[in-house]
Design a protein around this motif. Structure first.
Motif, PDB file in Angstrom:
ATOM      1  N   PRO A 107      26.990  37.493  43.413  1.00 53.82           N
ATOM      2  CA  PRO A 107      27.890  37.394  43.288  1.00 53.82           C
ATOM      3  C   PRO A 107      28.332  35.592  43.111  1.00 53.82           C
ATOM      4  N   ARG A 108      27.507  34.952  42.270  1.00 52.18           N
ATOM      5  CA  ARG A 108      27.071  33.929  41.282  1.00 52.18           C
ATOM      6  C   ARG A 108      27.224  34.169  39.694  1.00 52.18           C
ATOM      7  N   GLN A 109      26.823  35.194  39.485  1.00 54.44           N
ATOM      8  CA  GLN A 109      26.952  35.514  38.233  1.00 54.44           C
ATOM      9  C   GLN A 109      28.775  35.736  37.391  1.00 54.44           C
ATOM     10  N   TYR A 110      29.840  36.127  38.037  1.00 53.45           N
ATOM     11  CA  TYR A 110      31.670  35.508  38.163  1.00 53.45           C
ATOM     12  C   TYR A 110      31.687  34.068  38.425  1.00 53.45           C
ATOM     13  N   GLU A 111      32.109  33.460  37.674  1.00 55.45           N
ATOM     14  CA  GLU A 111      32.695  32.275  38.239  1.00 55.45           C
ATOM     15  C   GLU A 111      34.152  32.382  39.265  1.00 55.45           C
ATOM     16  N   GLN A 112      34.378  31.921  40.208  1.00 56.14           N
ATOM     17  CA  GLN A 112      35.047  32.332  41.750  1.00 56.14           C
ATOM     18  C   GLN A 112      36.414  31.208  41.809  1.00 56.14           C
ATOM     19  N   PRO A 113      37.688  31.337  41.132  1.00 58.31           N
ATOM     20  CA  PRO A 113      38.562  30.305  42.132  1.00 58.31           C
ATOM     21  C   PRO A 113      37.784  29.311  43.131  1.00 58.31           C
ATOM     22  N   TRP A 147      39.525  56.356  46.017  1.00 59.00           N
ATOM     23  CA  TRP A 147      41.315  56.643  44.993  1.00 59.00           C
ATOM     24  C   TRP A 147      41.592  54.887  45.543  1.00 59.00           C
ATOM     25  N   ALA A 148      41.933  53.359  45.205  1.00 58.66           N
ATOM     26  CA  ALA A 148      42.339  52.536  45.182  1.00 58.66           C
ATOM     27  C   ALA A 148      43.912  51.598  44.482  1.00 58.66           C
ATOM     28  N   LEU A 149      44.482  50.853  45.244  1.00 59.97           N
ATOM     29  CA  LEU A 149      45.029  50.242  44.502  1.00 59.97           C
ATOM     30  C   LEU A 149      44.894  49.772  43.366  1.00 59.97           C
ATOM     31  N   PRO A 150      45.231  49.220  42.369  1.00 61.76           N
ATOM     32  CA  PRO A 150      45.263  48.705  41.406  1.00 61.76           C
ATOM     33  C   PRO A 150      44.808  47.728  41.795  1.00 61.76           C
ATOM     34  N   GLY A 151      44.046  46.714  40.694  1.00 61.51           N
ATOM     35  CA  GLY A 151      44.052  45.335  40.892  1.00 61.51           C
ATOM     36  C   GLY A 151      42.486  45.199  40.040  1.00 61.51           C
ATOM     37  N   GLY A 152      42.912  44.063  40.396  1.00 65.60           N
ATOM     38  CA  GLY A 152      40.901  43.190  40.122  1.00 65.60           C
ATOM     39  C   GLY A 152      40.912  42.003  40.123  1.00 65.60           C
ATOM     40  N   PHE A 153      39.626  41.251  39.650  1.00 69.34           N
ATOM     41  CA  PHE A 153      39.894  39.782  39.404  1.00 69.34           C
ATOM     42  C   PHE A 153      40.701  38.997  39.275  1.00 69.34           C
ATOM     43  N   ILE A 154      40.698  37.519  39.181  1.00 70.62           N
ATOM     44  CA  ILE A 154      41.614  37.216  38.113  1.00 70.62           C
ATOM     45  C   ILE A 154      40.692  36.137  37.216  1.00 70.62           C
ATOM     46  N   ASP A 155      41.101  36.461  36.403  1.00 72.51           N
ATOM     47  CA  ASP A 155      40.123  35.975  34.911  1.00 72.51           C
ATOM     48  C   ASP A 155      40.325  34.245  34.374  1.00 72.51           C
ATOM     49  N   MET A 156      39.928  33.718  35.288  1.00 72.02           N
ATOM     50  CA  MET A 156      40.559  32.328  35.091  1.00 72.02           C
ATOM     51  C   MET A 156      40.303  31.969  33.498  1.00 72.02           C
ATOM     52  N   LYS A 157      40.144  32.465  32.668  1.00 66.36           N
ATOM     53  CA  LYS A 157      40.170  31.959  31.046  1.00 66.36           C
ATOM     54  C   LYS A 157      41.475  32.757  30.915  1.00 66.36           C
ATOM     55  N   GLN A 158      42.112  34.194  30.948  1.00 70.56           N
ATOM     56  CA  GLN A 158      43.215  34.620  30.418  1.00 70.56           C
ATOM     57  C   GLN A 158      44.454  34.350  31.521  1.00 70.56           C
ATOM     58  N   ASP A 159      44.420  34.417  32.673  1.00 69.95           N
ATOM     59  CA  ASP A 159      45.328  33.603  33.202  1.00 69.95           C
ATOM     60  C   ASP A 159      45.812  32.907  34.479  1.00 69.95           C
ATOM     61  N   LYS A 160      46.898  32.269  33.580  1.00 68.29           N
ATOM     62  CA  LYS A 160      47.024  30.855  34.088  1.00 68.29           C
ATOM     63  C   LYS A 160      47.919  30.327  35.295  1.00 68.29           C
ATOM     64  N   THR A 161      47.805  31.442  36.062  1.00 70.26           N
ATOM     65  CA  THR A 161      49.093  31.526  37.266  1.00 70.26           C
ATOM     66  C   THR A 161      48.465  32.657  37.971  1.00 70.26           C
ATOM     67  N   LEU A 162      48.212  33.056  39.401  1.00 73.55           N
ATOM     68  CA  LEU A 162      48.132  33.934  40.232  1.00 73.55           C
ATOM     69  C   LEU A 162      48.928  34.928  39.485  1.00 73.55           C
ATOM     70  N   SER A 163      50.640  34.928  39.229  1.00 79.05           N
ATOM     71  CA  SER A 163      51.205  36.097  39.512  1.00 79.05           C
ATOM     72  C   SER A 163      51.057  36.523  37.646  1.00 79.05           C
ATOM     73  N   ASP A 164      50.352  35.856  36.676  1.00 70.80           N
ATOM     74  CA  ASP A 164      49.629  36.516  35.736  1.00 70.80           C
ATOM     75  C   ASP A 164      48.384  37.200  36.486  1.00 70.80           C
ATOM     76  N   ASP A 196      30.678  19.968  39.602  1.00 69.37           N
ATOM     77  CA  ASP A 196      30.881  20.930  39.525  1.00 69.37           C
ATOM     78  C   ASP A 196      31.765  22.648  40.099  1.00 69.37           C
ATOM     79  N   PRO A 197      31.908  22.915  39.816  1.00 65.96           N
ATOM     80  CA  PRO A 197      32.727  23.833  40.634  1.00 65.96           C
ATOM     81  C   PRO A 197      31.604  24.788  40.992  1.00 65.96           C
ATOM     82  N   ARG A 198      30.183  25.358  40.684  1.00 64.47           N
ATOM     83  CA  ARG A 198      29.766  25.794  41.427  1.00 64.47           C
ATOM     84  C   ARG A 198      28.146  25.880  41.885  1.00 64.47           C
ATOM     85  N   GLN A 199      28.430  24.250  42.616  1.00 61.03           N
ATOM     86  CA  GLN A 199      27.715  24.146  43.546  1.00 61.03           C
ATOM     87  C   GLN A 199      27.901  24.502  44.902  1.00 61.03           C
ATOM     88  N   TYR A 200      29.184  25.057  44.957  1.00 57.93           N
ATOM     89  CA  TYR A 200      29.737  25.964  46.259  1.00 57.93           C
ATOM     90  C   TYR A 200      30.072  27.126  46.178  1.00 57.93           C
TER      91      TYR A 200
END
Lengths: 244, 244
Positions: free
Chosen positions: A16-22, B54-71, B15-19
């Motif tokens: 789970p640490r391979q992708y940084e999460q918000p 089958w699932a609802l369309p969706g996926g991870f927030i892309d912290m690079k591409q997406d400036k906001t959640l609705s992006d 360091d955002p990765r510490q937690y």
DNA sequence: ATAAATAGTGGCTTAAAGCCACTAATGTGT
DNA sequence: ACACATTAGTGGCTTTAAGCCACTATTTAT
């Protein structure tokens, strides 16, 4: 990106640490009524970021302690107020790259209502770094992060719900009079209501139970009621309108 | 836990990765009407976990591409349907330790409405791994994760809003007749409405504009209307009741 | 005893919905 | 040409729940 034969296989290699999460937090607007005024609990931030600024109580999801999102909300509420069975409702989630200087973050906002009679529990919490603030006065606080916006969303949702549900019942002590209940509606809505219409609405909804007792005071005694079901709201099919 | 003099100092060492943070995704129920039926877009998962489900369309927030959640929501919607200006509304956030086998996760659920005339854009998306499914038929799909619950929340929110707002206008093409609009309300609510009451409600709300044109068909021509404002909903003060 | 205060109700008005039958305008089949 | 099916659109009465506001009721305070 490689593929795996089975899900077990995939999960065994999943880190789970391979992708940084918000950063993920829960923040809450805890409302109560003190001195006939709607008040919200604010805390002064002891640490960076936004150290020294006032903010809504909240904090990170603790993946060890919290089994669910609302566990986080209940935990924070208990930490700050000592109350552990308030009315709690999720409002919305705010997330973007810049609301927290530490990086991309999102916060799930809740609002809570605490009845006056539960309040005694946290009366001594009025230290320098935690305080009930009348909603009419929050504009004088420069809230940390985007908490002004979060609080506004919580406040609007709460007010909207007062217009079409029995939500304010959750702020009442175990037994109360119709006059007291109406006053609570009026404080939450910040607007007066018509007595007859209000009483008819409550009585038609059949959500209150006559205790058979009376509350005596400095005028005619009033019947005491108790909510038929706590925690659940009655939904009306029209908005409460109020005098024009 | 040490303290820092200034916020800059603190942030420099942060360091955002510490937690470790929960996995954060956006999932959406994209609704449209095809063949006079409410349908929702489902995708077949190409990869683990829940591969093949089958699932609802969706996926991870892309912290690079997406400036906001609705992006994130708009990006996913565009990827799956090609549509880029739907009606989009956040519904709720679901988070707990067990909904995703990869670990503590949360998903912010949205629902989207796509008008019939935008649908042409993604007509050829009806591949094996992405499909519109009539809502009356989703029970036959064993949805991945907790998507059945997420979809139910989206569906309930949407239906509730149809009862007290002009939401269905967002599913209409640029010009439409009152009959067509009523039919749309009825499909979303899955319940018939009273013609006169419906028309009076729309006309009192003053949200439609007469185009001056008529739509001719196999019966009496009907006036064509256009929404006065797209994207914004009108709020009624009563629920739409419908015949008993 | 009277006044002040709050509780609680009677009864009319109003707003917006339900109901349902009626008229209107078009295409279709004979 | 003309009846008929079909959908558009309206008239007008009923119902529901709210607004309005004055009236009565029951207590404490003076």
């Amino acid at each position: 990106m490689s593929t795996y034969k089975t899900e077990e296989d995939y999960l065994k290699h999943y880190d789970p640490r391979q992708y940084e999460q918000p950063l993920a937090t829960v923040d809450m607007a805890i409302f109560t009524i003190i001195d006939q005024q709607l008040q919200v609990l604010l805390v002064k931030r002891a640490m960076h970021p936004a150290q020294g600024k006032w903010a809504l109580p909240g904090g990170f999801i603790d993946m060890k302690q919290d089994k669910t999102l609302s566990d986080t909300a209940y935990r924070k509420l208990k930490e700050k107020t000592g109350v552990d069975s308030p009315y709690l409702e999720q409002v919305a989630t705010f997330g973007d790259a810049s609301r927290d200087p530490r990086g991309w973050s999102l916060t799930v906002a809740y609002f809570a209502l605490i009845a006056g009679d539960q309040l005694a529990l946290c009366a001594d919490n009025r230290s320098e770094d935690i305080s009930w603030v009348p909603l009419s006065n929050v504009d004088n606080f420069k809230l940390a992060f985007d908490h002004a916006r979060v609080l506004q969303a919580c406040h609007e949702r709460m007010k909207a719900k007062v217009q079409y549900t029995s939500l304010p019942v959750n702020l009442m002590p175990a037994e109360f009079t119709l006059g007291e209940l109406q006053k609570t509606f009026e404080i939450l809505l910040d607007s007066p209501l018509e007595k007859k219409a209000f009483r008819r609405r409550m009585s038609d909804a059949d959500i209150l139970e006559d205790t058979g007792e009376l509350k005596t005071g400095s005028s005619r005694p009033a019947k005491l009621y108790r909510a038929k079901l706590r925690g659940e709201n009655h939904y009306f099919s029209r908005l409460m309108e109020g005098p024009r």
